[in-house]
Enzyme design. Sequence first.
Site, short mmCIF file in Angstrom:
data_model
loop_
_atom_site.label_atom_id
_atom_site.label_comp_id
_atom_site.label_asym_id
_atom_site.label_seq_id
_atom_site.Cartn_x
_atom_site.Cartn_y
_atom_site.Cartn_z
N LYS A 185 -3.92 -18.14 1.98
CA LYS A 185 -3.65 -17.84 0.56
C LYS A 185 -4.69 -18.53 -0.34
O LYS A 185 -5.26 -17.91 -1.22
CB LYS A 185 -2.25 -18.34 0.15
N ARG A 228 7.99 -19.67 -4.51
CA ARG A 228 8.20 -19.99 -3.11
C ARG A 228 9.68 -19.88 -2.73
O ARG A 228 10.02 -20.07 -1.56
CB ARG A 228 7.76 -21.42 -2.89
N ARG A 288 -8.07 -27.40 9.83
CA ARG A 288 -8.37 -27.38 8.39
C ARG A 288 -8.84 -28.76 7.92
O ARG A 288 -8.32 -29.78 8.32
CB ARG A 288 -7.14 -26.98 7.58
N ARG A 310 -5.15 -32.97 5.84
CA ARG A 310 -3.96 -33.19 5.01
C ARG A 310 -2.84 -33.83 5.82
O ARG A 310 -2.66 -33.50 6.98
CB ARG A 310 -3.48 -31.85 4.43
N ARG A 342 7.27 -26.80 8.24
CA ARG A 342 6.87 -25.95 7.11
C ARG A 342 7.07 -24.48 7.44
O ARG A 342 7.44 -23.68 6.58
CB ARG A 342 5.40 -26.23 6.74
P1 AP5 Z 1 -5.79 -21.84 3.65
O1 AP5 Z 1 -6.50 -20.85 2.79
O2 AP5 Z 1 -5.90 -23.29 3.29
O3 AP5 Z 1 -4.25 -21.40 3.82
P2 AP5 Z 1 -3.04 -21.48 2.82
O4 AP5 Z 1 -2.21 -20.26 3.07
O5 AP5 Z 1 -3.50 -21.71 1.41
O6 AP5 Z 1 -2.34 -22.75 3.44
P3 AP5 Z 1 -1.60 -23.97 2.77
O7 AP5 Z 1 -1.23 -24.90 3.89
O8 AP5 Z 1 -2.38 -24.56 1.64
O9 AP5 Z 1 -0.34 -23.28 2.27
P4 AP5 Z 1 0.97 -23.90 1.98
O10 AP5 Z 1 1.60 -22.80 1.26
O11 AP5 Z 1 1.75 -24.44 3.11
O12 AP5 Z 1 0.55 -25.24 1.21
P5 AP5 Z 1 0.50 -25.59 -0.34
O13 AP5 Z 1 -0.69 -26.40 -0.57
O14 AP5 Z 1 0.77 -24.40 -1.17
O15 AP5 Z 1 -6.24 -21.61 5.16
C1 AP5 Z 1 -5.77 -22.45 6.21
C2 AP5 Z 1 -6.93 -22.76 7.18
O16 AP5 Z 1 -7.30 -21.57 7.86
C3 AP5 Z 1 -8.20 -23.25 6.47
O17 AP5 Z 1 -8.81 -24.22 7.27
C4 AP5 Z 1 -9.07 -21.99 6.33
O18 AP5 Z 1 -10.46 -22.30 6.31
C5 AP5 Z 1 -8.66 -21.19 7.57
N1 AP5 Z 1 -8.64 -19.76 7.36
C6 AP5 Z 1 -8.26 -19.08 6.24
N2 AP5 Z 1 -8.37 -17.75 6.42
C7 AP5 Z 1 -8.81 -17.57 7.71
C8 AP5 Z 1 -9.12 -16.43 8.51
N3 AP5 Z 1 -9.00 -15.18 8.04
N4 AP5 Z 1 -9.54 -16.65 9.80
C9 AP5 Z 1 -9.69 -17.91 10.30
N5 AP5 Z 1 -9.42 -19.04 9.58
C10 AP5 Z 1 -8.98 -18.86 8.31
O19 AP5 Z 1 1.81 -26.50 -0.44
C11 AP5 Z 1 1.91 -27.74 0.20
C12 AP5 Z 1 3.30 -28.32 -0.04
O20 AP5 Z 1 3.50 -28.48 -1.47
C13 AP5 Z 1 4.47 -27.44 0.40
O21 AP5 Z 1 4.78 -27.63 1.76
C14 AP5 Z 1 5.58 -27.94 -0.54
O22 AP5 Z 1 6.10 -29.17 -0.10
C15 AP5 Z 1 4.84 -28.19 -1.84
N6 AP5 Z 1 4.84 -27.02 -2.73
C16 AP5 Z 1 3.76 -26.29 -3.14
N7 AP5 Z 1 4.15 -25.30 -3.97
C17 AP5 Z 1 5.51 -25.41 -4.09
C18 AP5 Z 1 6.49 -24.67 -4.80
N8 AP5 Z 1 6.17 -23.58 -5.54
N9 AP5 Z 1 7.77 -25.04 -4.68
C19 AP5 Z 1 8.12 -26.11 -3.94
N10 AP5 Z 1 7.26 -26.86 -3.24
C20 AP5 Z 1 5.95 -26.51 -3.31
#
Ligand code: AP5
Length: 213
Positions: free
Chosen positions: A13, A88, A127, A160, A171
């Site tokens: 994402k 979410r 990552r 991370r 997660r």
């Molecule tokens: P990446 O692009 O980083 O993936 P992502 O989907 O953004 O993953 P996140 O872990 O950031 O998502 P998340 O939703 O769990 O975490 P967030 O930060 O929002 O890609 C992942 C890896 O794969 C990278 O190394 C990339 O290079 C690689 N990659 C990407 N595309 C690829 C491809 N096509 N092929 C191969 N490799 C690829 O949230 C973290 C925490 O914050 C949550 O767990 C929660 O506790 C809290 N939080 C955030 N938002 C909320 C909310 N709205 N409500 C409540 N809690 C929240």
Amino acid sequence: MKIIMLGAPGAGKGTQAKSIAKKYGIPHISTGDIFRANIKNGTELGKKAKAFMDQGMLVPDELTLDLVMDRFAQDDCKSGYVLDGFPRTIPQAEALTAALAQNQETVDYAIDIAVPDEAIVERMSGRRACLTCGATYHVVYNPPKKADVCDICGAALVQRDDDKPETVQKRLTVYHEQTQPLIEYYEKQGILKQVDGTKDMSEVFEEIIGILG
Ligand code: AP5
């Protein structure tokens, strides 16, 4: 253009949202990045959020909603945005729908990046993140030019805290229980678009551009 990115943790994402924001000249709003910036700066919100994030749980809606609504009110959001990590939960999605409806607005696209759970754990373990500018890398699929150094700002890259395998599993469970129902929510609104997130990053982006036009 108002876009929501859906998908499991690690589906890509953030990677795709950054490219969309650049191409269409709209801000990329990542709730995860906002929480991580607060943790880094030692704010009260950061302290509260960290306790949930480190366990792979969602930050409670009452801590998340005001934060996001304040961000939408800023000037740079007038021509749209790409939301990464929000909404979410169904209550978050309903709050967003209601807030937009006050100005007769709606979300244009909810893009779901589909990746099976088995591929997620491998992606997360490779990552590397820049906590200074928010850039994301992968040691195999998207390595930085110099190992462990951010190409954009030169800061040290880190793994991370919530990317440990046991936290990733938690997660994923939370994702299936609380976030996956949003797929049906946006399908009913007629704005859901699904892309195959197992393809190469540039191919996934091409598929998204094909949808957004
Ligand atoms: P990446 O692009 O980083 O993936 P992502 O989907 O953004 O993953 P996140 O872990 O950031 O998502 P998340 O939703 O769990 O975490 P967030 O930060 O929002 O890609 C992942 C890896 O794969 C990278 O190394 C990339 O290079 C690689 N990659 C990407 N595309 C690829 C491809 N096509 N092929 C191969 N490799 C690829 O949230 C973290 C925490 O914050 C949550 O767990 C929660 O506790 C809290 N939080 C955030 N938002 C909320 C909310 N709205 N409500 C409540 N809690 C929240």
